[in-house]
Scaffold this motif. Structure first.
Motif, mmCIF file in Angstrom:
data_model
loop_
_atom_site.group_PDB
_atom_site.id
_atom_site.type_symbol
_atom_site.label_atom_id
_atom_site.label_comp_id
_atom_site.label_asym_id
_atom_site.label_seq_id
_atom_site.Cartn_x
_atom_site.Cartn_y
_atom_site.Cartn_z
ATOM 1 N N GLU A 91 -6.914 -8.346 1.376
ATOM 2 C CA GLU A 91 -7.136 -6.936 1.055
ATOM 3 C C GLU A 91 -7.969 -6.219 2.121
ATOM 4 O O GLU A 91 -7.675 -5.072 2.482
ATOM 5 N N ASP A 92 -9.002 -6.873 2.651
ATOM 6 C CA ASP A 92 -9.862 -6.228 3.648
ATOM 7 C C ASP A 92 -9.083 -5.920 4.924
ATOM 8 O O ASP A 92 -9.216 -4.831 5.509
ATOM 9 N N ASP A 151 -4.443 0.002 7.158
ATOM 10 C CA ASP A 151 -4.034 1.206 6.435
ATOM 11 C C ASP A 151 -4.809 2.430 6.922
ATOM 12 O O ASP A 151 -4.261 3.540 7.023
ATOM 13 N N ARG A 152 -6.082 2.244 7.248
ATOM 14 C CA ARG A 152 -6.886 3.368 7.764
ATOM 15 C C ARG A 152 -6.353 3.844 9.111
ATOM 16 O O ARG A 152 -6.359 5.046 9.410
ATOM 17 N N TYR A 190 -3.287 5.921 8.443
ATOM 18 C CA TYR A 190 -3.648 7.210 7.836
ATOM 19 C C TYR A 190 -4.151 8.186 8.896
ATOM 20 O O TYR A 190 -3.843 9.380 8.856
ATOM 21 N N ARG A 233 0.835 -1.199 0.000
ATOM 22 C CA ARG A 233 0.000 0.000 0.000
ATOM 23 C C ARG A 233 0.875 1.256 0.000
ATOM 24 O O ARG A 233 2.096 1.197 0.039
ATOM 25 N N ASP A 250 -6.803 -3.025 4.315
ATOM 26 C CA ASP A 250 -7.549 -1.757 4.322
ATOM 27 C C ASP A 250 -7.751 -1.253 5.749
ATOM 28 O O ASP A 250 -7.589 -0.065 6.037
#
Length: 291
Positions: A275-276, A282-283, A286, A159, A279
């Motif tokens: 992938e889930d 990664d959130r 962020y 990512r 995600d």
């Protein structure tokens, strides 16, 4: 004979260039390692390694066969990891975090993985070096990981890079701690307490280049986590970089110097099919990014 196991012996000897060091890596003694290599050479009908006083030197045949041997060993590890994952009746999300990631973000990632988990899977967390985490995701032993950037990420999905706040820490009685505008050259009388270069050579070289560009060519002392960084700094002879926010720790002062430059660059890597989970983690990164 167990061909894959004996090919693993050959790969370890080639990587280490020495029978004793290869035996240590494989957690075995040297005599059975040497015997295993001889059995492999007999099976293949070629000599793979020359034994010299300086160590182990690959023969021409050994150099030609090493890439194929390495592929077979790696594929066997991936097969075992995939079989273990399929065999679980109640799955577990296996993820890893670089040792440089602060505890608060590690636990936030675990919480995000649990919250987004609708199938009742447990969450298992490993911490380690970026090199080891990339290898674990590549082989299937980990579903995803947060690693330091830059790093070699071939064979995994990656990512975007996120910058997390990181501070320079110095001894509380160092002159830079009492200066309104400290500079990097002021740290020249201190050693740099840093993670081993082998943990992630590209990131280690990036930090060293950054310090030199700012006028600081510091000698390095090796530490293995943020706790050891802070302990080395409190001892009075080192400075370090840490993602641990400023707090009341005796003997240590935090400096806010070039925050964008010294920020911890990290990213999520994952295997295909995760992938889930990637995600969700990664959130978290962020939200915690350096603004």
């Amino acid at each position: 004979m167990d061909l894959i196991r004996h090919l693993g012996y050959f790969v370890a000897i080639a990587d280490e260039g020495h029978f004793g060091r290869a035996a240590t890596v494989l957690d075995m003694t040297q005599p059975p390692l040497s015997q295993g290599l001889r059995r492999l050479e007999t099976r293949l009908g070629v000599e793979l390694v020359h034994r010299t006083r300086q160590g182990a030197v690959l023969t021409a045949a050994g150099r030609q066969l090493l890439p194929r041997a390495r592929l077979l060993v790696d594929d066997a590890e991936r097969l075992l990891a995939e079989a273990q994952r399929i065999a679980r009746t109640r799955g577990t999300v296996h993820w890893g975090a670089t040792s440089a990631l602060p505890d608060r973000i590690v636990t936030a990632c675990v919480t995000a993985l649990r919250t987004g988990n609708t199938s009742g899977e447990a969450v298992s967390t490993d911490t380690g070096t970026t090199v080891d985490l990339v290898a674990a995701v590549r082989s299937g032993l980990c579903d995803l990981a947060v690693i330091e950037h830059p790093a070699l990420v071939d064979g995994v999905e990656a990512r975007s890079v996120v910058k997390l706040p990181r501070w320079i820490v110095v001894p509380a009685d160092h002159r830079s701690a009492a200066t309104e505008r400290p500079t990097f050259p002021m740290l020249a009388d201190l050693t740099h307490a840093a993670y081993p270069r082998a943990a992630n050579p590209p990131a280690a070289d990036t930090v060293r280049d950054l310090l030199r560009e700012r006028g600081l060519d510091a000698q390095t002392v090796t530490v293995h986590d943020d706790r050891a960084v802070l302990a080395a700094v409190a001892a009075g002879a080192s400075f370090g970089l840490t993602t641990t926010p400023p707090s009341d720790i005796p003997g240590v002062s935090w400096l806010r110097m070039a925050p964008q430059a010294v920020a911890l660059r990290c990213r999520v890597i994952h295997r295909t099919g995760a992938e889930d989970q990637a995600d969700a983690v990664d959130r978290v990164l962020y939200r915690e990014r350096l603004r």
